[in-house]
Design an enzyme around this catalytic site. Structure first.
Site, short mmCIF file in Angstrom:
data_model
loop_
_atom_site.label_atom_id
_atom_site.label_comp_id
_atom_site.label_asym_id
_atom_site.label_seq_id
_atom_site.Cartn_x
_atom_site.Cartn_y
_atom_site.Cartn_z
CG ASP A 76 -6.48 -3.15 -2.60
OD1 ASP A 76 -5.26 -2.78 -2.55
OD2 ASP A 76 -6.80 -4.28 -2.77
CD GLU A 138 -1.77 -6.22 -0.56
OE1 GLU A 138 -0.93 -6.93 0.15
OE2 GLU A 138 -2.86 -6.12 0.05
#
Length: 387
Positions: A76, A138
């Protein structure tokens, strides 16, 4: 034939083209990574989250069993809204030895290097398992890594060490602060702006909460451990957002404060949470409930990511120092998934291409020189793991 760096650059361009902002699904990029690793001979698991819109990837090359090496990266990226870019952030642009695009540095560059070298790893006779761990979310509390940790615990698999390829300019990092993220919600009573005493203004109480965060921010400076290697050496607090209200003349009934702290020691986190609990229960809530008995303040834990604690011995640190030629290891203030792997019993270090100074900014970039240095490190790792 394209060089290894040219192959990595091409892969990175494809990864950047997936707009994997944390609020959106990462299924497409995980499917891409899974296919590339399967083509290279890896045994691949795609692990969906309960909603089916996010996934982790865990893949293995070499022998089965414990004692493996984990190469870890997150899929991400942070949003690009409210940032002014010189070009499309999801179309990689090369200029003057740099590759520009969202995620080039944080941290699709490292992921691209792993994928580019996967066929070479697959062709080797590895002496221990080599795992690829690519996670979701994350940037919003390391949620994917935490669910991956649960999966590894349940499966009984015990790798020995983890390399988290966050951007460190290829420095070996053996320690970092924790990263605790929260959203505190205030529930008051709406009313007309002309009668402020008839309502409970959630935004005003949220502002008082933020003022308390600022007080704690200053008090934490005095709690810095002696000899702390971090910069800054104390636990920090950041107020990321305050949202609430609907109109100028309406008393807002709800508000939200998004905030985080980066503790250098667990006692600081306990100190902050206990102080805020008492402040809400003893000061804010009594005042709110004097007007509206049903008023509430509740704090949602977005993520409490463990710190990476410098440890002795540390096989991961020793191996990475050999691979990079470093003669020491550092600590950093920013958080990563490394502490999660460490808490599973692995030795863990952070080492990857690019600078954290470029992460999360407009015109994020990684240099070709850093990508090349990362490729060299990974190639040497493959040689070290070959019979």
């Amino acid at each position: 034939m394209p060089t290894r760096l040219e192959q990595t650059t091409a892969i990175l361009g494809e990864l950047v083209a997936f707009p994997t902002i944390s609020t959106d699904s990462n299924i497409a990029i995980i499917a891409y990574l899974a296919q590339r690793l399967e083509d290279a001979g890896a045994r691949v698991e795609v692990l969906l989250d309960p909603g089916g819109q996010k996934a982790n990837l865990f893949a293995t090359m070499g022998p089965e069993g414990d004692g493996g090496v984990v190469l870890s990266g997150h899929s991400d990226v942070v949003p690009v809204s409210d940032q002014v870019w010189s070009s499309d952030p999801f179309e990689m642009r090369a200029a003057e030895g740099r590759l520009y695009g969202r995620g080039t540095c944080d941290m699709k560059g490292f992921v691209a290097a792993c994928i580019a070298l996967a066929p070479e790893f697959g062709a080797r006779r590895l002496t221990r398992p080599l795992h690829f761990a690519f996670t979701h979310d994350e940037e919003t509390g390391c949620l994917g890594a935490q669910s991956l940790a649960t999966h590894l615990t349940t499966s009984g698999l015990r790798p020995s060490l983890a390399l988290i390829g966050e951007p460190t300019m290829m420095r070996v990092i053996e320690g970092h602060k924790g990263c605790y993220e929260y959203s505190t919600h205030f529930h008051g009573l709406a009313g007309h702006g002309s009668g402020p005493d008839q309502g409970v203004n959630a935004v005003e109480y949220a502002v008082r909460f933020v003022a308390r965060l600022l007080e704690l921010k200053d008090r934490l400076r005095a709690r810095a451990p002696e000899g702390s290697r971090f910069e800054p050496p104390w636990t920090t607090i950041n107020t990321g957002a305050l949202e609430g209200g609907v109109a100028h003349n309406v008393i807002p009934s709800s508000a939200r404060v998004d905030w985080e702290m980066r503790p250098v020691q667990l006692s600081d986190a306990d100190f902050v949470k206990e102080d805020l609990r008492r402040y809400c229960e003893d000061v804010l809530l009594p005042a709110m409930r004097a007007v509206y008995p049903e008023a509430e303040i509740d704090t949602q834990v977005i993520g409490e990511v463990a710190s990476l604690v410098p440890a002795e011995p540390n096989e991961a640190r020793q191996i990475l120092m050999e691979l990079t030629g470093a003669n020491g290891a550092d600590v950093v203030a920013f958080g990563t998934e490394a502490g999660i792997f460490q808490n599973l019993g692995m030795s863990a270090v952070v080492c990857g291409p690019g600078s954290i100074e470029q992460a999360h900014k407009a015109d994020e970039y990684i240099s070709l020189a850093q990508l090349s240095e990362c490729l060299g490190m990974l190639e040497r790792l493959g040689e070290q793991m070959t019979a």
